[in-house]
Design an enzyme around this catalytic site. Sequence first.
Site: not given
Length: 238
Positions: A83, A102, A163, A189, A194, A213-214, A216
């Site tokens: 991603i 990372d 995200t 997100d 939730e 939470h959308i 993806g």
Amino acid sequence: RLGVGLDNIDVPGCEAKGMKVIPATGANALSVAEYVIASTMLLLRGAFSATAEVTSGRWPRNALSNGRETAGKTLGIIGFGSIGQTTARLARGLGMHVIAYDPVIPAHAPVFSEMGVKPATLDDLSAQADVVSLHVPLVDSTRGLFNAQRISAMKKGAILINTSRGHIVDTLAVAQSLKFGHLGGAALDVFDAEPLPPSPMFEGCPNLILTPHISGVTFEGNERVSFMIAEKVLEALH
């Protein structure tokens, strides 16, 4: 797993029973990356919430004339997996400078130079980026990663986009930073709980995007995820 996060699955428990856990790694990367880029452009420009004012006869031209362009800004990506790399590719296409951190990819890894991305430490990325986008799993080392202290260390006017998972970001600290004028915008997100329970926390926050939470979840992304998992199940059965 019709997604990539495994924090809601007892992976060691599955492995102990000989059950293979298969996430849909990469299948919804483009959907998330496009969400990040769209949020970046919306929040930097800050001009796309004027419909109600314009249709009512008001003309907030002066108030909305200080938006920022995306080209030339620095995007800091935390978590440089599929991603993060897809997001970097799209951002580079818009003329953004991209830096990335990372913890499991060494700074000398070829992927950085191949993609035209500069590796950075977490502290340097937080301080230098105009936009910070999070793409890390929820583990002990990332829980509370962007707390009040780290948010305050971000560049004044910077944008924060999450995200990944809710517990990685202190949402109260985000709300306070937006109200105090340190953060220039935020897109969240994902949340600790939730659905997000009713709360006055975000009331009066400027330049804020909240979605359920959308990031993806798109028509095309759902197809790719479903086909990938169906194929993996067939492989396992054969």
